[in-house]
Scaffold this motif. Structure first.
Motif, short mmCIF file in Angstrom:
data_model
loop_
_atom_site.label_atom_id
_atom_site.label_comp_id
_atom_site.label_asym_id
_atom_site.label_seq_id
_atom_site.Cartn_x
_atom_site.Cartn_y
_atom_site.Cartn_z
N UNK A 65 40.75 53.62 14.16
CA UNK A 65 39.96 53.40 12.95
C UNK A 65 40.86 52.73 11.91
N UNK A 66 40.49 51.54 11.45
CA UNK A 66 41.32 50.85 10.45
C UNK A 66 41.31 51.57 9.10
N UNK B 42 42.98 47.00 15.74
CA UNK B 42 42.98 48.47 15.74
C UNK B 42 41.70 49.00 16.40
N UNK B 43 40.58 48.40 16.04
CA UNK B 43 39.31 48.84 16.64
C UNK B 43 39.30 48.55 18.14
N UNK C 54 49.58 54.01 22.97
CA UNK C 54 48.47 53.49 22.14
C UNK C 54 48.38 54.17 20.78
N UNK C 55 48.58 55.47 20.76
CA UNK C 55 48.49 56.21 19.49
C UNK C 55 49.54 55.70 18.51
N UNK C 56 50.74 55.48 19.03
CA UNK C 56 51.84 55.01 18.16
C UNK C 56 51.58 53.61 17.64
N UNK C 57 51.09 52.74 18.52
CA UNK C 57 50.86 51.35 18.09
C UNK C 57 49.71 51.30 17.07
N UNK C 58 48.67 52.12 17.27
CA UNK C 58 47.56 52.16 16.31
C UNK C 58 48.07 52.64 14.94
#
Ligand SMILES: [Fe+2]
Length: 150
Positions: free
Chosen positions: A67-68, A61-62, A3-7
């Motif tokens: 955070x966008x 993203x949200x 998730x961190x990478x995709x965000x």
């Protein structure tokens, strides 16, 4: 799926879309001469498309807990039409690359894959349209003529 990478990747895409909003709007403002009638609308439509993608990506993203970003990259500026179109092609090609990279991170998440593929299709349409616009008509005519003779 990380998730961190995709965000992080989606925020890179969002940065690029914000750049597109400013760069295409600027192109629409400055394009001058006879071709203004054609290209001002095309550039403003592209600015709207970038905003549309920015909205979709920001919402996603949200939804994923991120955070966008509000940042954008440097805008390429010129008043020369051919250069404006080349910058546009460069911009769309980079978008194709970024969404393709994001797709690789989506792994087995089907919904996210479809979401990204839909945007990717718009970006590739942009590349295709600009490639056709920038193709030298004389070179095409010559190749058609050559094939007729051949
Ligand atoms: Fe886009």
């Amino acid at each position: 799926m990380d998730k961190t990478k995709i965000i992080e990747k989606l925020n890179e895409c969002l940065r690029h879309e914000w750049t597109g909003v400013a760069q295409y709007a600027q192109a629409g403002f400055v394009v001058a001469g006879l071709w203004r009638e054609v290209y001002a609308d095309m550039f403003f439509d592209s600015a709207k498309e970038s905003f549309g993608h920015a909205k979709q990506v920001g919402e996603k993203i949200v939804a994923l807990g991120g955070i966008p970003t509000v940042e954008r990259n440097a805008v390429k500026q010129t008043q020369d039409l051919l250069e404006l179109l080349n910058f546009a092609l460069e911009f769309e090609s980079k978008a194709v690359k970024m969404y393709t990279e994001a797709l690789a991170l989506a792994e087995d998440d089907r919904a996210l894959t479809v979401f990204l593929e839909n945007i990717l299709e718009d970006e590739q349409d942009g590349v295709d349209q600009l490639t056709r616009i920038l193709r030298d008509p004389k070179a095409v005519a010559a190749s058609i003529g050559a094939s007729k003779v051949g």
